[in-house]
Design an enzyme around this catalytic site. Structure first.
Site, PDB file in Angstrom:
ATOM      1  CG  PHE A 189      -2.180   0.669   1.123  1.00 51.81           C
ATOM      2  CD1 PHE A 189      -2.590   1.213  -0.077  1.00 51.81           C
ATOM      3  CD2 PHE A 189      -3.039   0.760   2.213  1.00 51.81           C
ATOM      4  CE1 PHE A 189      -3.820   1.837  -0.202  1.00 51.81           C
ATOM      5  CE2 PHE A 189      -4.276   1.382   2.108  1.00 51.81           C
ATOM      6  CZ  PHE A 189      -4.661   1.924   0.892  1.00 51.81           C
ATOM      7  CE1 TYR A 196       6.911  -5.164  18.546  1.00 53.24           C
ATOM      8  CE2 TYR A 196       6.188  -7.322  19.265  1.00 53.24           C
ATOM      9  CZ  TYR A 196       6.436  -6.427  18.264  1.00 53.24           C
ATOM     10  OH  TYR A 196       6.181  -6.786  16.963  1.00 53.24           O
TER      11      TYR A 196
HETATM   12  N1  LIG Z   1      11.093  -3.913  12.218  1.00 54.83           N
HETATM   13  C1  LIG Z   1      11.381  -4.789  13.153  1.00 54.83           C
HETATM   14  O1  LIG Z   1      12.248  -4.563  14.007  1.00 54.83           O
HETATM   15  C2  LIG Z   1      10.642  -6.106  13.194  1.00 54.83           C
HETATM   16  C3  LIG Z   1      11.159  -7.133  13.988  1.00 54.83           C
HETATM   17  C4  LIG Z   1      10.523  -8.367  13.998  1.00 54.83           C
HETATM   18  C5  LIG Z   1       9.362  -8.545  13.255  1.00 54.83           C
HETATM   19  N2  LIG Z   1       8.857  -7.524  12.507  1.00 54.83           N
HETATM   20  C6  LIG Z   1       7.606  -7.777  11.758  1.00 54.83           C
HETATM   21  O2  LIG Z   1       7.850  -7.748  10.364  1.00 54.83           O
HETATM   22  C7  LIG Z   1       6.629  -7.412   9.698  1.00 54.83           C
HETATM   23  C8  LIG Z   1       6.896  -6.292   8.707  1.00 54.83           C
HETATM   24  O3  LIG Z   1       7.313  -5.140   9.404  1.00 54.83           O
HETATM   25  P1  LIG Z   1       8.420  -4.132   8.865  1.00 54.83           P
HETATM   26  O4  LIG Z   1       9.129  -3.642  10.054  1.00 54.83           O
HETATM   27  O5  LIG Z   1       9.175  -4.764   7.756  1.00 54.83           O
HETATM   28  O6  LIG Z   1       7.464  -2.948   8.332  1.00 54.83           O
HETATM   29  P2  LIG Z   1       7.513  -1.918   7.139  1.00 54.83           P
HETATM   30  O7  LIG Z   1       6.763  -0.732   7.622  1.00 54.83           O
HETATM   31  O8  LIG Z   1       8.882  -1.715   6.609  1.00 54.83           O
HETATM   32  O9  LIG Z   1       6.674  -2.671   5.971  1.00 54.83           O
HETATM   33  C9  LIG Z   1       5.303  -2.850   6.048  1.00 54.83           C
HETATM   34  C10 LIG Z   1       4.769  -3.346   4.713  1.00 54.83           C
HETATM   35  O10 LIG Z   1       3.351  -3.524   4.854  1.00 54.83           O
HETATM   36  C11 LIG Z   1       2.711  -2.871   3.771  1.00 54.83           C
HETATM   37  N3  LIG Z   1       1.365  -2.471   4.196  1.00 54.83           N
HETATM   38  C12 LIG Z   1       0.983  -1.814   5.323  1.00 54.83           C
HETATM   39  N4  LIG Z   1      -0.364  -1.670   5.342  1.00 54.83           N
HETATM   40  C13 LIG Z   1      -0.827  -2.271   4.215  1.00 54.83           C
HETATM   41  C14 LIG Z   1      -2.119  -2.475   3.669  1.00 54.83           C
HETATM   42  N5  LIG Z   1      -3.222  -2.058   4.273  1.00 54.83           N
HETATM   43  N6  LIG Z   1      -2.208  -3.109   2.477  1.00 54.83           N
HETATM   44  C15 LIG Z   1      -1.108  -3.536   1.812  1.00 54.83           C
HETATM   45  N7  LIG Z   1       0.136  -3.409   2.301  1.00 54.83           N
HETATM   46  C16 LIG Z   1       0.270  -2.771   3.484  1.00 54.83           C
HETATM   47  C17 LIG Z   1       3.589  -1.698   3.423  1.00 54.83           C
HETATM   48  O11 LIG Z   1       3.281  -1.209   2.119  1.00 54.83           O
HETATM   49  C18 LIG Z   1       4.959  -2.372   3.544  1.00 54.83           C
HETATM   50  O12 LIG Z   1       5.226  -3.114   2.372  1.00 54.83           O
HETATM   51  C19 LIG Z   1       5.621  -7.040  10.794  1.00 54.83           C
HETATM   52  O13 LIG Z   1       4.809  -8.159  11.073  1.00 54.83           O
HETATM   53  C20 LIG Z   1       6.520  -6.744  11.980  1.00 54.83           C
HETATM   54  O14 LIG Z   1       5.883  -6.933  13.217  1.00 54.83           O
HETATM   55  C21 LIG Z   1       9.488  -6.312  12.435  1.00 54.83           C
END
Ligand SMILES: NC(=O)c1ccc[n+]([C@@H]2O[C@H](COP(=O)([O-])OP(=O)(O)OC[C@H]3O[C@@H](n4cnc5c(N)ncnc54)[C@H](O)[C@@H]3O)[C@@H](O)[C@H]2O)c1
Length: 403
Positions: A75, A236
């Site tokens: 998105f 968290y």
């Molecule tokens: N960043 C960290 O430290 C971390 C650590 C462990 C796990 N995670 C997990 O990894 C996953 C991704 O997080 P991230 O940190 O990479 O986030 P990010 O913000 O970099 O990416 C989020 C993605 O989701 C998409 N998105 C959001 N809302 C949307 C919607 N309504 N429709 C379509 N796409 C949508 C965005 O376009 C993007 O591609 C999450 O589940 C997060 O909890 C993150």
């Protein structure tokens, strides 16, 4: 257009297309250098949340580590002559171009992944172009979800449960140490957070894909979680978001049972904390990341998003052991990629640093400089190989279906 960073709160409202492209290329090169076993990996992959952070790293690993065809859902906002688009838009435009140059199939859907419409479009494109997919990566991070049937808007809360959370944190706008206080979530806020970041939507995706017959026999699925340690637990894992992630574990069990029937399976992969747009929004995370980066860099244990995803694919999902069907999981069936971050010596070092940090020594005793650099880099800024005084075209077209 000449584009400079404009930071507002925990977001940078401008982005640099060339910087974003270089970020993608850097991750592609890191993946190539890893020398993953091409004959062993996924062939056709759907990535939900494919445009930044861990989802983008998954897409790059699948395509450039294993030669997989990929369909990405995200998105994002396209750039116009007046205003740059979001980083995920430029990341995806760059990915699409590099993948196609490599002869790989790449197509994207830009729209709300929580909607039935996005699922229907994904199924249509898979049927038309790929036949079936053998891996579904679920990597959404969103503060809101519009429920697909009722249209009701649910919001997630980054709050503790039971009592207020008080902790040292960084005011990232002023680069000062503050005492942050976050009030506990109400029951309703906890339920809503589960509805946004829990496992229900992942299940809806797998159900729709399975019913449409677009999951290949032996197909796998993986969704991402974070657990952390007592330093971050109050906000968290023991907070509202933790309840949502527990629900993701529940969903993994359901999906695993379903996919096992054809020889596949599903897991939650617990990843380390990294700088992404999502993690920048969580109170206390910037300070924790600044500390843990410092400690892990000193110990030669540092990994970024692409390193984590290369390791997830190469050493877990598509390792010789993993392909034999026996993944190395914890007692709850999760793949643990947070093992280095959770090492006792790493966590002890962070705990020792925590009470010592002040505004004066923030840059010295933590890697806050590294944090800030990584944060701006997410939006394409602060790269040595980009001329930020040069004129750049903010319009980037690529192979994407806008819903
Ligand atoms: N960043 C960290 O430290 C971390 C650590 C462990 C796990 N995670 C997990 O990894 C996953 C991704 O997080 P991230 O940190 O990479 O986030 P990010 O913000 O970099 O990416 C989020 C993605 O989701 C998409 N998105 C959001 N809302 C949307 C919607 N309504 N429709 C379509 N796409 C949508 C965005 O376009 C993007 O591609 C999450 O589940 C997060 O909890 C993150």
């Amino acid at each position: 257009m000449i584009i400079k960073p404009k930071v507002r709160g925990f977001i940078c409202t401008t982005t640099h297309p060339v910087g974003c492209e270089k970020n993608v290329l850097e991750q592609i090169e890191a993946t190539r250098a890893r020398g993953l076993n091409k004959s062993a990996g996924p062939k056709k992959v759907l990535v939900i949340g494919a445009s930044s952070g861990y989802g983008l790293a998954a897409r790059i690993t699948a395509a450039f580590g294993y030669g997989a065809d990929t369909l990405g859902v995200f998105f994002e906002k396209p750039g116009s002559e007046k205003k740059p688009g979001t980083a995920g838009w430029y990341n995806s435009a760059a990915f699409d171009r590099f993948a196609k140059a490599e002869g790989l199939y790449s197509k994207s859907i830009n729209g709300d992944a929580f909607s039935h419409e996005a699922r229907e479009k994904a199924i249509e494109l898979i049927q038309q172009d790929l036949g079936q997919v053998d891996l579904v990566v679920y990597s959404l991070a969103s503060p809101v979800r519009k429920l697909p049937d009722s249209g009701e808007l649910k919001r997630s809360s980054l709050k503790p449960i039971g009592e207020p959370y008080r902790a040292t944190a960084i005011d990232t706008n002023k680069d000062t140490i503050i005492e942050a206080e976050v009030e506990p979530a109400t029951e309703q806020e906890i339920e809503d957070t589960k509805a946004v970041m829990g496992g229900e939507d992942w299940e809806l995706w797998i159900d729709a894909l399975d019913r449409a017959g677009v999951l290949a026999p032996g197909a796998r699925s993986v969704a991402f979680s974070y657990i952390g340690t007592e330093i971050t637990w109050p906000i968290y894992w023991h907070g509202a978001l933790g309840k949502a992630k527990e629900d993701l574990d529940r969903a993994a069990g359901e999906i695993d049972a379903r996919l096992k029937a054809s020889g596949g399976g599903a897991n939650v992969a617990v990843l380390k904390s990294v700088v992404t747009q999502a993690s920048a929004a969580i109170p206390v995370m910037p300070l924790y990341i600044a500390m843990v980066y410092k400690v892990m860099k000193e110990q030669g244990l540092h990994e970024g998003t692409i390193d984590q995803l290369n390791r997830l694919f190469g050493e877990h999902l598509y390792s010789s052991q993993g392909r034999g069907g026996s993944l190395d999981t914890d007692e709850a069936g999760r793949l643990r990629l947070d093992d280095w971050e959770l090492r006792d010596d790493v966590q002890q070092a962070c705990k020792a640093l925590w009470p010592k940090v002040t505004t004066e020594n923030l840059f010295e005793i933590t890697d806050y400089a590294g944090y800030k650099h990584e944060f701006l880099k997410l939006f394409g800024f602060e790269r040595d190989d980009v001329d930020y005084d040069a004129d750049v075209d903010p319009v980037a077209e690529f192979d994407v279906v806008n819903l």
